[in-house]
Write an enzyme that holds these catalytic residues in place. Structure first.
Site, PDB file in Angstrom:
ATOM      1  CG  HIS A  28      -0.176   0.414   2.499  1.00  0.00           C
ATOM      2  ND1 HIS A  28      -0.027   1.687   2.964  1.00  0.00           N
ATOM      3  CD2 HIS A  28       0.286  -0.446   3.323  1.00  0.00           C
ATOM      4  CE1 HIS A  28       0.550   1.632   4.203  1.00  0.00           C
ATOM      5  NE2 HIS A  28       0.675   0.317   4.545  1.00  0.00           N
ATOM      6  CB  CYS A  29       0.948   4.290  -1.970  1.00  0.00           C
ATOM      7  SG  CYS A  29      -0.170   4.272  -2.875  1.00  0.00           S
ATOM      8  CG  MET A  30       1.258   8.448   0.821  1.00  0.00           C
ATOM      9  SD  MET A  30       1.312   9.096   2.636  1.00  0.00           S
ATOM     10  CE  MET A  30       0.303  10.784   2.808  1.00  0.00           C
ATOM     11  NE  ARG A  32      -4.041   5.823  -6.549  1.00  0.00           N
ATOM     12  CZ  ARG A  32      -3.645   5.807  -7.594  1.00  0.00           C
ATOM     13  NH1 ARG A  32      -3.107   5.174  -8.411  1.00  0.00           N
ATOM     14  NH2 ARG A  32      -4.052   7.087  -8.212  1.00  0.00           N
TER      15      ARG A  32
END
Length: 505
Positions: A28-30, A32
């Site tokens: 995961h990113c910030m 998504r």
């Protein structure tokens, strides 16, 4: 309870992506949840989009489910646990797909395949690697940046003098050692041993380098910064791989790490630190010159083109530049200008809401996505509203250009606005603002830029965002989002090209 809600979201998503056995990777990113999938055809896109917690979906080299900041970090561990539990068993059957027009489904599949192939260029894959190095550092940059802002406010007000030195140490510790973390992540991303990458990068921040001369100059601790650390760790990775091929197994544990650190360390000290230092200085000088001499024009171009850069995945090239500026000057002057793209997007969405009074589907999308848009999370508005409609995306860019020009103008007359971290945008950037003038003026300029972006994005979209035929086709009561997209002339030109590193606008 929050944990139950996050687990329920994960449980709802899992069968819609083909079950546990269809998931090959999870990250995961910030904003998504990024999934590697064995069989893309098992995913039910429309059912996923219909989930209350899902803001949108994007297909790139991974399948990306937009959940928003905070939520994604809590849902991901629950999702990982469910995948781990479900793998030995038969995968859950995917939910029955929502009925859509056959032609639209075929067209969508063809365009997705073409878009994915287009994005898989060597340059864009390289940019994704760069993003993978820096994106994991963003939470620490944000946390330390906010603490630095609080500390600066306390110092200016002369409050809590016994506490401010401790806050300064907390805020500055990470930035003092950021080269080590960059080296660690770089080696990991390029297939080396992460700790060796960190060890070589640590040379850059070691105080003892002040006793060493290179190119006729004394080195200084930190010279070369994150760019030097990146280069040193990449070099260390290639040396390590060479050693693994040629060093006998019996000696590998002793020889490989020693040769890796020694050779890459010497090159770093007597070459990379000086060269990367010159590049870093050049980046800072160029950014300052650009805004000092062409501020309004530079702001207009940067603010107007940032959304297209995001669509092409090219915005990732800015991440090392932001980090270098923060490392050098304490803040990046580019991020507040780029954040104006999100302001234009918000103004555009409000205008679309006003113009399409009878289109319940798209108005519902806007109502649910606007709060996130104000906080700088732009994906739901971009992918759900402006880009599928076509012309409103262009008018949103015009709004971003106007806001960028506003902030650039003030930079040109000497009032620089910067951010002490990367990642947040919109209203969420206020706690991270810094500049060369007082905090009050800095906040006022940034707030003025947002207002200009909102207003210009709104009025250009309201008056120029729709043709008469678009208004006739779209200003009707629709029950599904697919009808909205199908009615738009932009659909034929293809869907969006998604971003690969979290970039919030």
């Amino acid at each position: 309870m929050a944990t139950d809600k996050n687990r329920a979201t994960a449980a709802a998503i899992l069968p819609l992506v083909g079950g546990a056995e269809n998931v090959t990777s999870i990250a995961h990113c910030m904003t998504r949840l990024r999934l590697g999938l064995a069989d893309r055809s098992l995913v039910d896109d429309e059912a996923l989009k219909a989930l209350p917690a899902v803001m949108g979906v994007v297909e790139d080299d991974t399948y990306q489910i937009v959940l928003g900041p905070g939520t994604v970090a809590r849902v991901t561990p629950e999702f990982e646990a469910m995948v781990a539990e479900g793998r030995p068993a038969e995968p859950a059957a995917p939910a029955e797909p929502t009925l859509t027009a056959e032609e639209l489904a075929a067209q969508g599949a063809s365009l997705r395949a073409a878009r994915k192939a287009k994005n898989a260029t060597p340059f864009k894959l390289f940019l994704r690697r760069i993003a993978n190095i820096f994106v994991p550092l963003i939470p620490a940059l944000i946390g330390c940046g906010i603490i630095a802002g609080i500390n600066g406010l306390l110092v200016n007000l002369e409050w809590l003098p016994a506490i401010t030195p401790a806050l300064a140490a907390i805020a500055s510790g990470f930035m003092a050692l950021i080269a080590v973390f960059v080296g660690f992540n770089t080696a990991k991303e390029f297939g080396g041993t992460p700790i060796l990458g960190g060890a070589v990068a640590a040379i850059i921040v070691y105080a003892g380098v002040a006793n060493i001369e290179a190119f006729g100059q004394k080195l200084s601790p930190g010279q070369g910064g994150v760019l030097g650390a990146l280069g040193a760790a990449v070099l260390a990775t290639y040396i390590e791989k060479w050693c693994r091929r040629w060093v006998p197994e019996a000696l590998d544990v002793l020889v490989t790490p020693t040769v890796t650190v020694l050779l890459s360390g010497l090159v770093t000290i007597f070459g990379l630190m000086f060269l990367a230092g010159e590049v870093s200085t050049g980046i800072g000088t160029a950014a300052n010159w650009l805004l000092d001499n062409t501020g309004a024009f530079a702001g207009l171009v940067l603010g107007g083109l940032f959304l297209p850069l995001v669509m092409l995945g090219l915005h990732q090239a800015l991440i090392p530049i932001h980090t270098t500026l923060i490392e050098q000057q304490g803040f990046t002057v580019l991020l507040p200008i780029l954040a104006m793209a999100g302001a234009g997007q918000v103004g555009c969405a409000i205008a679309v809401y006003k113009r399409l009074r009878h289109n319940t589907s798209i108005r519902t999308t806007i109502k649910s996505a606007l709060p996130a848009g104000f906080l700088g999370v732009g994906e739901p508005l971009i992918y759900g509203v402006s880009l599928p409609l076509g012309r409103p995306f262009v008018t949103a860019c015009v709004g971003g250009a106007a806001g960028g020009a506003f902030i650039g103008f003030f930079s040109m007359i000497g009032d620089k606005v910067g951010s002490t971290a990367i990642g947040p945008s919109g209203w969420a950037l206020f706690p991270l603002l810094d500049g060369n003038q007082g905090l009050g003026l800095t906040v006022a300029i940034y707030g003025g830029g947002l207002l200009v972006g909102y207003l210009v994005g709104f009025f250009t979209t309201y008056f120029f965002g729709f043709s008469k035929q678009m208004l006739v086709d779209l200003n009707a009561d629709t029950t599904t989002h697919e009808q909205v997209v199908a009615a738009s002339p932009a659909t034929a030109s293809g869907p969006t090209t998604p971003e690969a590193e979290p970039a919030k606008v």
